[in-house]
Enzyme design. Structure first.
Site, mmCIF file in Angstrom:
data_model
loop_
_atom_site.group_PDB
_atom_site.id
_atom_site.type_symbol
_atom_site.label_atom_id
_atom_site.label_comp_id
_atom_site.label_asym_id
_atom_site.label_seq_id
_atom_site.Cartn_x
_atom_site.Cartn_y
_atom_site.Cartn_z
ATOM 1 N N LYS A 34 -1.992 5.268 1.011
ATOM 2 C CA LYS A 34 -3.428 5.172 1.324
ATOM 3 C C LYS A 34 -4.149 6.487 1.020
ATOM 4 O O LYS A 34 -5.186 6.501 0.372
ATOM 5 C CB LYS A 34 -3.660 4.839 2.814
ATOM 6 N N ARG A 72 -7.034 1.307 13.761
ATOM 7 C CA ARG A 72 -5.591 1.077 13.842
ATOM 8 C C ARG A 72 -5.214 0.069 14.912
ATOM 9 O O ARG A 72 -4.040 -0.266 15.045
ATOM 10 C CB ARG A 72 -4.872 2.394 14.122
ATOM 11 N N ARG A 77 7.904 13.395 1.485
ATOM 12 C CA ARG A 77 6.476 13.762 1.386
ATOM 13 C C ARG A 77 6.312 15.235 1.704
ATOM 14 O O ARG A 77 6.935 15.760 2.622
ATOM 15 C CB ARG A 77 5.659 12.911 2.355
ATOM 16 N N ARG A 133 5.422 17.237 7.174
ATOM 17 C CA ARG A 133 4.764 16.843 8.416
ATOM 18 C C ARG A 133 5.794 16.643 9.509
ATOM 19 O O ARG A 133 6.828 16.039 9.260
ATOM 20 C CB ARG A 133 3.980 15.541 8.187
ATOM 21 N N ARG A 191 6.236 4.607 14.032
ATOM 22 C CA ARG A 191 4.909 4.425 13.403
ATOM 23 C C ARG A 191 4.844 3.082 12.681
ATOM 24 O O ARG A 191 3.803 2.417 12.680
ATOM 25 C CB ARG A 191 4.630 5.571 12.436
HETATM 26 P P1 ADP Z 1 -0.225 7.308 3.477
HETATM 27 O O1 ADP Z 1 -1.552 8.030 3.454
HETATM 28 O O2 ADP Z 1 -0.381 5.827 3.375
HETATM 29 O O3 ADP Z 1 0.639 7.733 4.611
HETATM 30 P P2 ADP Z 1 0.491 9.008 1.204
HETATM 31 O O4 ADP Z 1 -0.640 8.886 0.239
HETATM 32 O O5 ADP Z 1 0.574 10.265 1.982
HETATM 33 O O6 ADP Z 1 0.558 7.705 2.165
HETATM 34 O O7 ADP Z 1 1.848 8.795 0.376
HETATM 35 C C1 ADP Z 1 3.125 8.875 1.018
HETATM 36 C C2 ADP Z 1 4.121 9.591 0.095
HETATM 37 O O8 ADP Z 1 4.439 8.760 -1.013
HETATM 38 C C3 ADP Z 1 3.594 10.902 -0.515
HETATM 39 O O9 ADP Z 1 4.684 11.763 -0.664
HETATM 40 C C4 ADP Z 1 3.049 10.460 -1.876
HETATM 41 O O10 ADP Z 1 3.086 11.517 -2.833
HETATM 42 C C5 ADP Z 1 4.010 9.341 -2.244
HETATM 43 N N1 ADP Z 1 3.366 8.234 -2.986
HETATM 44 C C6 ADP Z 1 2.097 7.770 -2.879
HETATM 45 N N2 ADP Z 1 1.907 6.701 -3.686
HETATM 46 C C7 ADP Z 1 3.094 6.482 -4.312
HETATM 47 C C8 ADP Z 1 3.539 5.516 -5.287
HETATM 48 N N3 ADP Z 1 2.739 4.564 -5.751
HETATM 49 N N4 ADP Z 1 4.819 5.606 -5.718
HETATM 50 C C9 ADP Z 1 5.642 6.564 -5.233
HETATM 51 N N5 ADP Z 1 5.283 7.499 -4.325
HETATM 52 C C10 ADP Z 1 4.021 7.460 -3.864
HETATM 53 P P1 ADP Z 2 0.018 8.003 7.849
HETATM 54 O O1 ADP Z 2 -0.948 8.087 6.705
HETATM 55 O O2 ADP Z 2 1.386 8.479 7.489
HETATM 56 O O3 ADP Z 2 -0.002 6.695 8.567
HETATM 57 P P2 ADP Z 2 -1.979 9.475 9.303
HETATM 58 O O4 ADP Z 2 -2.198 10.811 8.713
HETATM 59 O O5 ADP Z 2 -2.951 8.412 8.999
HETATM 60 O O6 ADP Z 2 -0.503 9.037 8.916
HETATM 61 O O7 ADP Z 2 -1.837 9.574 10.885
HETATM 62 C C1 ADP Z 2 -0.918 10.452 11.472
HETATM 63 C C2 ADP Z 2 -0.936 10.285 12.967
HETATM 64 O O8 ADP Z 2 -2.227 10.662 13.482
HETATM 65 C C3 ADP Z 2 -0.728 8.856 13.473
HETATM 66 O O9 ADP Z 2 0.641 8.501 13.549
HETATM 67 C C4 ADP Z 2 -1.393 8.935 14.858
HETATM 68 O O10 ADP Z 2 -0.556 9.599 15.781
HETATM 69 C C5 ADP Z 2 -2.596 9.839 14.577
HETATM 70 N N1 ADP Z 2 -3.759 9.016 14.185
HETATM 71 C C6 ADP Z 2 -4.300 8.893 12.948
HETATM 72 N N2 ADP Z 2 -5.316 8.026 12.947
HETATM 73 C C7 ADP Z 2 -5.427 7.561 14.226
HETATM 74 C C8 ADP Z 2 -6.257 6.624 14.869
HETATM 75 N N3 ADP Z 2 -7.189 5.929 14.185
HETATM 76 N N4 ADP Z 2 -6.083 6.415 16.190
HETATM 77 C C9 ADP Z 2 -5.164 7.081 16.889
HETATM 78 N N5 ADP Z 2 -4.321 7.956 16.335
HETATM 79 C C10 ADP Z 2 -4.430 8.210 15.024
#
Ligand code: ADP
Ligand code: ADP
Ligand code: ZN
Length: 220
Positions: A16, A89, A130, A162, A173
């Site tokens: 995302k 969420r 990541r 992270r 999660r």
């Molecule tokens: P999210 O915001 O949904 O948690 P991220 O954008 O941080 O996801 O992506 C999670 C991990 O996967 C990062 O290390 C990113 O570089 C990698 N990633 C993102 N999109 C892809 C893809 N299409 N194929 C492989 N790896 C990806």
């Molecule tokens: P990912 O992209 O890997 O799902 P995020 O960066 O979006 O992770 O979120 C990391 C953490 O921050 C979540 O696991 C949660 O603990 C907190 N968080 C993010 N967005 C929200 C939200 N909308 N409500 C509550 N907690 C949140």
């Protein structure tokens, strides 16, 4: 001009953040990532950051209305569109978001949910490797590596892991997403406002699919 609001959905690690960033660059729409907002608060050691950190470490949602107020504040920026990453969420947050939207946006403004579909197995593969930079740029050691080992391509900053990208926390999660986040897609589906994208493809191909969908809807 009507505004466009795209809300990304998908499990943690579905890409995302990566896709929201690419879309923001291309369209000029502002990206609102609640995870990034919390991580900035944690880095600045604010009262909110210290509180949020306790939950984030365990893979739990930060409780209360604080997230919605962060979002509402971010929506004060001037922009032709907004991209949401990480909010809403759960049901309560969807309700809060709809209330905020009703205050800020007009009938003509376009609101779409965009689901990046990825299996739990692929999520685990992605989050284990990541890496992040303090500037916000996200990397993957195998799929999207930096040019120089351990350093950010954009700002040269030291990359870090992270502290919620640990197997046990990732598993929690994922559970939270399937239980609380995923059911929200029904709300958008019923209104014909759900775009579903296959997230198990190369980053560039997913971006292309997203642009094609948005262009089909005349949003870009
Ligand atoms: P999210 O915001 O949904 O948690 P991220 O954008 O941080 O996801 O992506 C999670 C991990 O996967 C990062 O290390 C990113 O570089 C990698 N990633 C993102 N999109 C892809 C893809 N299409 N194929 C492989 N790896 C990806
Ligand atoms: P990912 O992209 O890997 O799902 P995020 O960066 O979006 O992770 O979120 C990391 C953490 O921050 C979540 O696991 C949660 O603990 C907190 N968080 C993010 N967005 C929200 C939200 N909308 N409500 C509550 N907690 C949140
Ligand atoms: Zn950087």
């Amino acid at each position: 001009m009507p505004k466009t609001i795209v809300i990304f959905f998908g499990p943690p690690g579905s890409g995302k953040g990566t896709q929201a960033e690419m879309l923001a660059k291309l369209t000029g729409w502002k990206k609102i990532s609640t995870g990034d907002l919390f991580r900035a608060e944690i880095a600045a050691k604010t009262k909110l950051g210290i509180l949020a950190d306790r939950y984030i470490k365990q893979g739990k949602l930060v409780p209360g209305k604080v997230t919605a107020s962060l979002v509402e504040k971010s929506l004060k920026q001037k922009a032709s569109g907004f991209i949401f990453d990480g909010f809403p969420r759960n049901r309560g947050q969807l309700k809060e978001l709809l209330m905020i939207f009703a205050k800020i946006f007009k009938k003509k403004d376009q609101i779409y949910a965009l689901e990046v579909a990825v299996s739990d197995r692929e999520v685990k593969r992605r989050l284990g490797q990541r890496r992040l930079c303090a500037c916000g740029k996200v990397y993957h050691l195998a799929y999207n590596p930096p040019i120089n080992n351990g350093l950010c391509d954009i700002c040269g900053g030291q990359l870090f892991t992270r502290n919620d990208d640990k197997p046990k926390v990732i598993a929690h999660r994922l559970k939270v997403y399937h239980h609380d986040g995923e059911p929200l897609l029904d709300y958008f589906k019923k209104q014909g406002k759900l775009i579903k994208i296959n997230g198990e493809q190369a980053i560039a191909k997913i971006h292309k699919d997203i642009m094609e969908e948005l262009s089909g809807l005349k949003l870009v």
